[in-house]
Enzyme design. Structure first.
Site, PDB file in Angstrom:
ATOM      1  N   SER A 115     -22.428  -0.754  44.135  1.00  0.00           N
ATOM      2  CA  SER A 115     -21.669  -1.997  44.302  1.00  0.00           C
ATOM      3  C   SER A 115     -22.438  -3.023  45.136  1.00  0.00           C
ATOM      4  CB  SER A 115     -20.349  -1.671  45.002  1.00  0.00           C
ATOM      5  OG  SER A 115     -19.711  -2.842  45.433  1.00  0.00           O
ATOM      6  N   TYR A 139     -21.586  -9.189  41.763  1.00  0.00           N
ATOM      7  CA  TYR A 139     -20.528 -10.193  41.820  1.00  0.00           C
ATOM      8  C   TYR A 139     -21.215 -11.537  41.916  1.00  0.00           C
ATOM      9  CZ  TYR A 139     -16.467  -7.199  42.696  1.00  0.00           C
ATOM     10  OH  TYR A 139     -15.449  -6.301  42.567  1.00  0.00           O
ATOM     11  N   THR A 165     -19.835  -7.966  37.044  1.00  0.00           N
ATOM     12  CA  THR A 165     -18.377  -7.817  36.952  1.00  0.00           C
ATOM     13  C   THR A 165     -17.779  -9.157  36.537  1.00  0.00           C
ATOM     14  OG1 THR A 165     -18.353  -6.082  38.594  1.00  0.00           O
ATOM     15  CG2 THR A 165     -16.287  -7.240  38.244  1.00  0.00           C
ATOM     16  N   LYS A 234     -19.232  -6.097  32.804  1.00  0.00           N
ATOM     17  CA  LYS A 234     -18.173  -5.098  33.005  1.00  0.00           C
ATOM     18  C   LYS A 234     -16.842  -5.817  33.200  1.00  0.00           C
ATOM     19  CE  LYS A 234     -16.713  -1.603  36.356  1.00  0.00           C
ATOM     20  NZ  LYS A 234     -15.840  -2.407  37.191  1.00  0.00           N
ATOM     21  N   HIS A 258     -10.998  -2.749  35.663  1.00  0.00           N
ATOM     22  CA  HIS A 258     -11.249  -2.637  37.102  1.00  0.00           C
ATOM     23  C   HIS A 258     -10.341  -1.557  37.694  1.00  0.00           C
ATOM     24  CE1 HIS A 258     -13.386  -5.489  40.031  1.00  0.00           C
ATOM     25  NE2 HIS A 258     -13.033  -4.461  40.766  1.00  0.00           N
TER      26      HIS A 258
END
Ligand code: PMP
Length: 824
Positions: A115, A139, A165, A234, A258
């Site tokens: 992440s 992100y 994402t 994603k 998510h």
């Protein structure tokens, strides 16, 4: 599975056992942060339920031997089609955080997606991974510079792909965190974001201020300008977005909601997988996450077109219980379970996992075929006649008798019977002011005169009215004439079958077109119960396609068709009420009709058009699909229930499609008539005579025959809308979230309310407020419509409509007043 559990207690045997073990190791608010979903957690639950519903079809005697779960993804070999999903701060459950996870993924031979909000530095994680694949979850920050730095740092550390994402313009409303006022413990920080780039202690607050809510597909190009790494996206949940992602040139798509943490109320990932797989069509890698808890879940996802799955929460459970060792054991468990399920289904390699592995791939068809397995023998007649009256066991009757679809109308009738003084917006019945008993005789007389004017002898007329008659009907010429006059539909009388209401027509069409369990009927949803009920009687699987404000959207329908095909099923026909639909009142535009016909041609699909309200609606009507159909793709259902009267029970089917076979060709109408001969033999001649007489009164035109009724129903609609506008607005209901649509005709409209309605709510409305309506959920073959009600105004006088809307406003006010205000 290897036993290397460190704590001296036996290792958990399933992901669920790991979960319960982990719960005891993690502080309650952190547990909620990890486990929780958005809103009421419906999507969170749906993810797991979808897997639980999936049923595998094992093939035996395949000579498979050991199955091999290894695969290649983006040029790398993975020991199994698994990777660890990106999750923030592994350090929340174990001080080693992502480094422990990386050591375990290395041992298992599967990748780790790290992440942006990792608790350990990329460099440490890369060192622990020792060359095993690491991907970076990206992100996009409002400040793109931050994103750029994160990507460059990961790339320097040896990461191999970027996973952007795309479902997080802001964080979903995670109620558990709101309730707990969740803050990260002070030692939990994003190790790869420079200090001073924001206050990260509240993930939701941070997301609002820092994440870019305006992303579009151009960001893929931007990522490519920063790095040569493959880019995956994603958070894709629709075929439309998958197609756009492919067009944007992505290397992979992760179907994800998510973990149910963003949009609550969205579909389960497994349920959209085949739709997305069809759109992707092998043009990029396809992964999926959300709710995977067993090896068989992985196999189900592979069968629906995924190349691999991402495991999320189960990995943190392993980490929380036993650090690196725990993660390693969880991964081993999944690999072992997957290998075992591959062997037990006769699947040698991942590439061999096809849709045929699943009994009902993808979204569970609402109506499922009868089980192949015979039910346990139960005596058909429980007690012998000698010991009293026979008793039948319900489980020995056809499963449709227990189907809620077949029960809904009974419930409504029962409520209406119990509260005779209530104003009922429930029945879709014609207005009775148009019925005149004497007219029936006139109609029959007129038909008899018509026959005799055309040369029929009295004997012939007598036979026509009294005998068994031709199965396809005796008034086909008159019907063909009226179709030509009213609808510009030019069909030969031979392509018409006169039926006992449109309802019988539905049964005949379905019986003729549907042959095996892979043939699927698509229906616009919400949908008339007559067709869902008929499909149920015949064990025909149906797939609902959600309609929008203006009826069915062709892109949505096409995605559903593609998904069915991808899942190995055969979409045979699409049922639609294009004009003033029952139940929602929507009407398709001319353009949408043309698109629908083009789509039908593209996918070799038949359209079943049912339009009973068109000619009892005011003003100019859109052309029927049949009148626009130059390729005989439309099977048209007619009903005289609204245009003449329902007691006649007369409808018809126009089925001018050619049927070819070894022994020559016929019309579909001929085949329908064969089936009809074993259902109702023929449609009652007396009823046909009455309808024919009614047609003859207005020179064969139903439009002319219905001038007065069409105006009447138009007025009833106008009065209903006026009353809604006036009374609902005066009661402040729009501010409380009550809205309604504005159909241009028909018998129905839809009112959306800000609370769930069900039979209990309906009973309360009938009992305490004297007003009855229909929960829209009755008309959804799957889930949906929980917050909508259907109002029918066709049967009521104007004063009744006014009074009914007054009562409805009072009821909705009471339902939308907060309890505290009510008590005050
Ligand atoms: N189709 C639709 C959409 C309907 O609303 C109805 C009646 N409520 C029917 C068909 C039934 O037609 P029939 O009475 O001819 O069986």
């Amino acid at each position: 599975m290897k036993t290397r559990h460190p704590a001296g207690v036996p290792a958990p045997l399933s992901a669920d056992e790991w979960e319960s073990r982990a719960r005891a190791c993690v502080p309650a608010d952190v547990w909620d942060f990890i486990e929780g979903g958005a809103g009421e957690e419906r999507t969170l639950a749906a993810n797991r339920q979808a897997f639980t519903r999936a049923r595998l079809r094992p093939r035996v005697m395949t000579g498979t031997g050991e199955s091999d779960p290894a695969i290649n993804v983006l040029g790398r070999r993975w020991a199994a089609p698994l990777a660890v999903a990106p999750m923030a701060y592994h350090t929340l459950v174990h001080p080693d955080g992502e480094t422990a996870t990386a050591r375990a993924t290395r041992a298992a031979g599967v990748p780790l997606v790290v992440s942006t909000f990792a608790g350990r530095t990329f460099e440490d994680i890369a060192e622990a991974a020792e060359g095993s694949p690491l991907w970076l979850q990206v992100y996009c920050f409002r400040n793109r510079e931050i994103t750029r730095q994160v990507i460059e740092r990961a790339q320097r550390a040896g990461f191999e792909a970027l996973v952007l994402t795309v479902d997080t313009p802001r964080l979903g409303r995670r109620m558990r965190d709101v309730r707990n006022d969740f803050r990260l413990p002070s030692d939990i920080v994003p190790a790869n974001l420079s200090a001073g780039t924001g206050d990260y202690s509240s993930p939701s607050a941070h997301s609002r201020t820092e994440l870019d809510p305006r992303l579009d597909w151009s960001v893929v190009e931007w990522l490519r300008s920063l790095s040569t790494l493959p880019v995956l996206v994603k958070g894709v949940m629709t075929a439309e977005d998958a197609a756009l992602a492919v067009a944007a040139g992505v290397d992979g798509i992760v179907v994800s909601n998510h973990g149910g943490r963003q949009l609550d109320g969205g579909q389960a990932t497994l349920d959209v997988l085949s739709e997305v797989a069809a759109a992707v069509d092998g043009r990029c890698a396809l992964l999926v996450d959300g709710g995977v808890r067993r090896g068989t879940d992985v196999l189900a996802a592979l069968a629906l077109g995924a190349d691999a799955v991402l495991l999320g929460r189960p990995v943190l459970h392993g980490l929380a219980v036993a650090g690196e060792e725990g993660v390693a054991q969880v991964l081993d468990l999944f690999v072992d379970e997957l290998t075992e399920s591959m062997m037990l289904t006769g699947t040698p390699t991942v590439a061999d996992a096809h849709a045929s592995l699943l009994a009902h791939p993808g979204a569970e068809p609402v109506v499922t075929p009868a089980p192949a397995r015979m039910p346990a023998p139960v005596p058909l007649v429980e007690r012998p006649a000698a010991s009293g009256p026979a008793t039948l066991r319900r489980e020995r009757l056809h499963t449709s008798v227990c189907d809620p679809v077949l029960d809904t109308m009974n419930f409504l009738n029962e409520v209406t019977g119990r509260f005779p003084d209530a104003v009922s917006f429930a029945p879709g019945r014609p207005y009775e002011g148009f019925f005149d008993t004497e007219e029936l005789f006139g109609h029959i007389r007129r038909y008899v005169d018509h026959l005799s004017a055309r040369g029929a002898t009295p004997d012939h007329i007598r036979t026509t009215l009294f005998q068994y008659g031709p199965t396809a009907g005796v008034i086909r010429e008159l019907i063909a004439d009226s179709l030509r006059i009213d609808d510009s539909v030019d069909v030969a009388p031979e392509s018409i079958v006169v039926t006992v209401g449109a309802q019988e027509g539905m049964l005949l069409i379905l019986r003729a077109l549907f042959r095996d369990a892979r043939d699927v009927l698509l229906v616009a949803s919400p949908c008339y119960v007559g067709i869902t009920g008929a499909a149920r009687l015949l064990d025909i699987p149906l797939t609902p396609v959600e309609e929008g404000e203006h009826g069915i959207d062709c892109a949505t329908l096409e995605a559903a068709v593609l998904a069915e095909k991808a899942a190995g099923r055969h979409p045979r026909a699409f049922y639609v009420v294009p004009d003033h639909s029952n139940p929602s009142g929507t009407t398709m535009s001319r353009k949408a009709r043309e698109e629908l016909l083009a789509l039908a041609a593209r996918h070799d699909l038949l359209i079943v058009e049912d339009s009973p309200y068109r000619l009892v609606s005011p003003g100019r009507q859109e052309p029927t699909l049949k009148s626009l159909d130059h390729e005989r793709r439309v099977v048209h259902l007619g009903s005289y229930s609204k245009t003449v009267f329902p007691g006649a029970r007369i409808g018809f089917v126009v089925a001018d499609q050619q049927v070819v076979g070894e022994h020559g060709s016929s019309l579909l109408a001929d085949e329908l008539a064969k089936i009809k001969s074993m259902v109702t033999v023929n449609t009652p001649a007396l009823s046909q005579a009455v309808v024919a007489g009614a047609l003859l009164t207005s020179a064969g035109s139903l439009v002319a025959h219905n001038e007065v009724p069409a105006k009447h129903y138009g007025d009833a609609l106008r009065v209903t809308l006026e009353q809604l506008d006036r009374q609902f607005t005066a009661a402040g209901l729009p501010e409380r979230g009550v809205t309604w649509n504005r159909p241009s005709g028909g018998f129905f409209l839809a009112v959306r309310v800000p609370f769930d309605v069900d039979n209990d709510v309906l009973l309360r409305s009938a009992k305490e407020f004297g007003v009855i309506w229909t929960p829209m959920a009755y008309f959804y073959p799957g889930a949906g419509g929980e917050r909508t009600i259907r109002l029918s105004f066709s049967y009521l006088s104007h004063p009744e409509i006014e009074e009914g809307i007054r009562r409805l406003a009072a009821f909705l006010c009471a339902e939308t007043t907060p309890a505290t205000e009510r008590d005050a």
